[in-house]
Write an enzyme that holds these catalytic residues in place. Structure first.
Site, PDB file in Angstrom:
ATOM      1  N   LYS A   7     -33.232  -5.321  -2.061  1.00  0.00           N
ATOM      2  CA  LYS A   7     -34.177  -4.606  -2.927  1.00  0.00           C
ATOM      3  C   LYS A   7     -33.449  -3.948  -4.096  1.00  0.00           C
ATOM      4  O   LYS A   7     -33.888  -4.060  -5.242  1.00  0.00           O
ATOM      5  CB  LYS A   7     -34.919  -3.565  -2.080  1.00  0.00           C
ATOM      6  CG  LYS A   7     -35.989  -2.804  -2.827  1.00  0.00           C
ATOM      7  CD  LYS A   7     -37.111  -2.372  -1.898  1.00  0.00           C
ATOM      8  CE  LYS A   7     -36.742  -1.268  -0.942  1.00  0.00           C
ATOM      9  NZ  LYS A   7     -36.630   0.057  -1.603  1.00  0.00           N
ATOM     10  N   SER A   8     -32.362  -3.263  -3.815  1.00  0.00           N
ATOM     11  CA  SER A   8     -31.636  -2.561  -4.885  1.00  0.00           C
ATOM     12  C   SER A   8     -31.169  -3.545  -5.956  1.00  0.00           C
ATOM     13  O   SER A   8     -31.282  -3.289  -7.158  1.00  0.00           O
ATOM     14  CB  SER A   8     -30.408  -1.859  -4.304  1.00  0.00           C
ATOM     15  OG  SER A   8     -30.794  -0.833  -3.434  1.00  0.00           O
ATOM     16  N   ARG A  60     -32.455  -4.153 -10.049  1.00  0.00           N
ATOM     17  CA  ARG A  60     -31.481  -4.092 -11.147  1.00  0.00           C
ATOM     18  C   ARG A  60     -31.429  -5.411 -11.909  1.00  0.00           C
ATOM     19  O   ARG A  60     -31.158  -5.428 -13.114  1.00  0.00           O
ATOM     20  CB  ARG A  60     -30.108  -3.720 -10.577  1.00  0.00           C
ATOM     21  CG  ARG A  60     -30.025  -2.227 -10.160  1.00  0.00           C
ATOM     22  CD  ARG A  60     -28.926  -1.997  -9.153  1.00  0.00           C
ATOM     23  NE  ARG A  60     -28.646  -0.598  -8.855  1.00  0.00           N
ATOM     24  CZ  ARG A  60     -29.325   0.161  -7.991  1.00  0.00           C
ATOM     25  NH1 ARG A  60     -30.369  -0.334  -7.333  1.00  0.00           N
ATOM     26  NH2 ARG A  60     -28.978   1.423  -7.768  1.00  0.00           N
ATOM     27  N   GLY A 114     -39.042   4.757  -5.468  1.00  0.00           N
ATOM     28  CA  GLY A 114     -38.184   5.783  -6.054  1.00  0.00           C
ATOM     29  C   GLY A 114     -37.096   5.160  -6.919  1.00  0.00           C
ATOM     30  O   GLY A 114     -36.762   5.673  -7.988  1.00  0.00           O
ATOM     31  N   SER A 126     -26.229  10.340  -4.570  1.00  0.00           N
ATOM     32  CA  SER A 126     -27.405   9.490  -4.816  1.00  0.00           C
ATOM     33  C   SER A 126     -27.091   8.400  -5.820  1.00  0.00           C
ATOM     34  O   SER A 126     -26.738   8.674  -6.973  1.00  0.00           O
ATOM     35  CB  SER A 126     -28.555  10.352  -5.334  1.00  0.00           C
ATOM     36  OG  SER A 126     -29.507   9.541  -5.993  1.00  0.00           O
ATOM     37  N   GLN A 132     -29.340   6.483  -7.007  1.00  0.00           N
ATOM     38  CA  GLN A 132     -30.419   6.455  -7.997  1.00  0.00           C
ATOM     39  C   GLN A 132     -30.097   7.377  -9.168  1.00  0.00           C
ATOM     40  O   GLN A 132     -30.324   7.017 -10.321  1.00  0.00           O
ATOM     41  CB  GLN A 132     -31.749   6.844  -7.348  1.00  0.00           C
ATOM     42  CG  GLN A 132     -32.206   5.804  -6.329  1.00  0.00           C
ATOM     43  CD  GLN A 132     -33.504   6.156  -5.651  1.00  0.00           C
ATOM     44  OE1 GLN A 132     -34.049   7.242  -5.850  1.00  0.00           O
ATOM     45  NE2 GLN A 132     -34.013   5.243  -4.840  1.00  0.00           N
ATOM     46  N   ASP A 187     -30.413   4.479   4.214  1.00  0.00           N
ATOM     47  CA  ASP A 187     -31.746   3.918   4.488  1.00  0.00           C
ATOM     48  C   ASP A 187     -31.903   3.449   5.931  1.00  0.00           C
ATOM     49  O   ASP A 187     -32.988   3.022   6.327  1.00  0.00           O
ATOM     50  CB  ASP A 187     -32.021   2.735   3.548  1.00  0.00           C
ATOM     51  CG  ASP A 187     -32.238   3.195   2.116  1.00  0.00           C
ATOM     52  OD1 ASP A 187     -32.572   4.387   1.911  1.00  0.00           O
ATOM     53  OD2 ASP A 187     -32.074   2.379   1.196  1.00  0.00           O
TER      54      ASP A 187
HETATM   55  C1  S3P Z   1     -31.198   3.164  -3.815  1.00  0.00           C
HETATM   56  C2  S3P Z   1     -30.552   4.351  -3.548  1.00  0.00           C
HETATM   57  C3  S3P Z   1     -30.861   5.198  -2.389  1.00  0.00           C
HETATM   58  C4  S3P Z   1     -31.697   4.466  -1.352  1.00  0.00           C
HETATM   59  C5  S3P Z   1     -32.793   3.671  -1.971  1.00  0.00           C
HETATM   60  C6  S3P Z   1     -32.255   2.642  -2.924  1.00  0.00           C
HETATM   61  C7  S3P Z   1     -30.818   2.385  -5.012  1.00  0.00           C
HETATM   62  O1  S3P Z   1     -31.593   6.331  -2.816  1.00  0.00           O
HETATM   63  O2  S3P Z   1     -32.227   5.384  -0.421  1.00  0.00           O
HETATM   64  O3  S3P Z   1     -33.560   3.008  -0.982  1.00  0.00           O
HETATM   65  O4  S3P Z   1     -31.229   1.220  -5.118  1.00  0.00           O
HETATM   66  O5  S3P Z   1     -30.097   2.940  -5.856  1.00  0.00           O
HETATM   67  P1  S3P Z   1     -30.865   7.710  -3.263  1.00  0.00           P
HETATM   68  O6  S3P Z   1     -30.063   7.439  -4.450  1.00  0.00           O
HETATM   69  O7  S3P Z   1     -31.994   8.657  -3.545  1.00  0.00           O
HETATM   70  O8  S3P Z   1     -30.062   8.115  -2.065  1.00  0.00           O
END
Ligand code: S3P
Length: 452
Positions: A25-26, A30, A98, A171, A173, A320
């Site tokens: 997913k990440s 991107r 998120g 984080s 994100q 996660d």
């Molecule tokens: C992610 C970062 C994580 C993770 C999320 C995906 C990403 O969140 O929990 O499912 O793709 O950068 P955080 O950066 O809030 O920890």
């Protein structure tokens, strides 16, 4: 988003087979973002055709990027260059994601037009000041609600200015948001992470020919104003989706499952480390790279697990996977203690509370703490009805509990499983589980021709 999809997981014996879970997913998010901003055509294979990544894909279509697919995991992105996005003229709906909203906040901050981002009820209640604050210090103009939640309204400001930012939370994100804003900033943008978090943004920027420096561990910097050149991206299978099967195979006797082409980037493999500490039998085979990311086949066989104190340094590397780890802990002999994981309270749900509530329903002695939990394991699970709180990972974790349950486990509000793991129930049932889907299944995409 609450709706009527419920899972009924009947007691199952074991997990077996040779499977490929959907794309990461990440990395899929991107790939759309950087592919859209690149000069030229980017081809993606193994793209996750789940609702979260589709929300990101649609956001870029709304901003004028021509994107073909997804078609069997293949996406073709006709990049418009860093300066080529168009005013969306309506709010961008990031759904449940998120990652989508926080990374996009960085990109939108540097555009010459204004934008607004919204999402579903869960996303609209999650903290956004963590990205708004550093972006404001880069010169962005961003408004959240008084409580720091979305809608996020961004007034385009160009150029931003580079900052030096020590992340207050581990984080990826926030780190990624700032680095992406840094593409639109004058001068150098530097982020310092308090603990290692996933580095997919940095890796992928380099794949697109954008220089990212890493002068010392945990420090990343880039200089704004350069261009990205289109590339090919082969998305590994998502270790966060594989995690449910790793736990399921570990706790169910006579299990033996191989998960193909799993992304094993060391910033993501905390789940393997934690399970191995508990005594799991996991072998990593056939290590190779896919594009810029390490991948491997992961074979998991059942093993007696024991409770552990989870080392805090593994928390950010398994962030996660704690819902699944809680299921493993419930089957492990003795006590498992998790601390230093306060972030779990602000994920798609409050994952500490949601898991502890569900475990108690299933007869497990579990106690929440502000930043973790204590679980006394070893007994397995009774039957019962669980609230997933609309959280995909809570739902899939409790499905795995059916491998050690004495009766049916009903899990409510499971539609969001489609955000990260389309056809989860199909693949799980083919591997030995026994899940009935009650209610109208949501989005049911065709599984992609994944590179595995
Ligand atoms: C992610 C970062 C994580 C993770 C999320 C995906 C990403 O969140 O929990 O499912 O793709 O950068 P955080 O950066 O809030 O920890």
């Amino acid at each position: 988003m609450s709706n009527q999809v419920n899972f009924i997981a009947s007691p199952a014996q074991r997990l077996t087979g040779d499977i490929c879970v959907p794309g990461d997913k990440s990395i899929s998010h991107r790939s759309i973002m950087l592919g859209s901003l690149a000069d030229g055509t980017t081809r993606v294979r193994g793209f996750l055709d789940g609702k979260d990544c589709l929300a990101t894909l649609n956001a870029f279509r709304t901003m004028g990027v021509k994107i073909e697919g997804p078609d069997n995991g293949r996406v073709v992105i006709h990049g418009v260059g860093t300066d080529g996005l168009k005013d969306p003229a309506r709010a961008l709906d990031m759904g449940n994601s998120g990652t989508g909203m926080r990374l996009m906040a960085g990109l939108m901050a540097g555009q010459s037009f204004d934008s607004v981002m919204v999402g579903d009820d869960s996303l609209m209640s999650r903290p956004m000041r963590r990205v708004a604050k550093p972006l404001v210090s880069m010169g962005a103009n961003i408004a959240t609600t008084e409580t720091g939640t979305a809608p996020i309204a961004i007034t385009g400001s160009t150029p931003l200015r580079g900052i030096d930012y020590k992340l207050p939370i581990a984080s990826a994100q926030i780190k990624s948001c700032i680095l992406l804003a840094g593409l639109y900033a004058k001068g150098k943008t530097r982020v310092i992470e308090p603990a290692p978090v996933r580095d997919h943004t940095e890796k992928m920027l380099r794949s697109f020919g954008y220089e990212v420096n890493n002068p010392q561990p945990g420090v990343f910097s880039l200089t704004g104003g350069k261009r990205l050149s289109a590339t090919e991206i082969n998305v590994p299978a998502d270790i966060s989706s594989a995690a449910f099967f790793m736990v399921g195979a570990s706790i169910a006797e006579n299990s033996d499952i191989t998960l193909r082409h799993v992304g094993v980037n060391p910033t993501r493999t905390g789940i393997i480390n934690v399970l191995r500490l508990m005594g799991a039998d996991i072998s990593i085979e056939n290590e190779r790279t896919a594009g810029n990311e390490p991948v491997a086949d992961v074979r998991v066989r059942s093993a007696p697990l024991k409770g552990v104190h989870i080392p805090e340094k593994l928390v950010s590397l398994a962030i996660d996977e704690f819902p699944a780890i809680f299921i493993a802990a419930s089957c492990a002999e003795g006590e498992t203690v998790l601390a230093g994981a306060r972030e779990l309270r602000v994920k798609e749900s409050d994952r500490i509370q949601a898991m502890v509530n569900g475990l108690k329903v299933l007869g497990v002695n579990a106690r929440p703490a502000q930043d973790g939990a204590v679980i006394q394991g070893g007994e397995g699970f009774s039957s019962g009805m669980i609230e997933s709180c609309g959280d995909h990972r809570i739902a899939m974790s409790f499905v795995m509990a059916s491998l050690r349950a004495s009766g049916d486990i009903t899990i409510n509000d499971c539609a969001n499983v489609d955000t990260s793991f389309p056809d989860f129930t199909g693949l799980a049932n083919r591997s030995g589980l026994s899940i009935d889907v009650d209610g109208k299944p949501g989005h049911q995409p065709v599984m992609g021709d994944h590179p595995c």
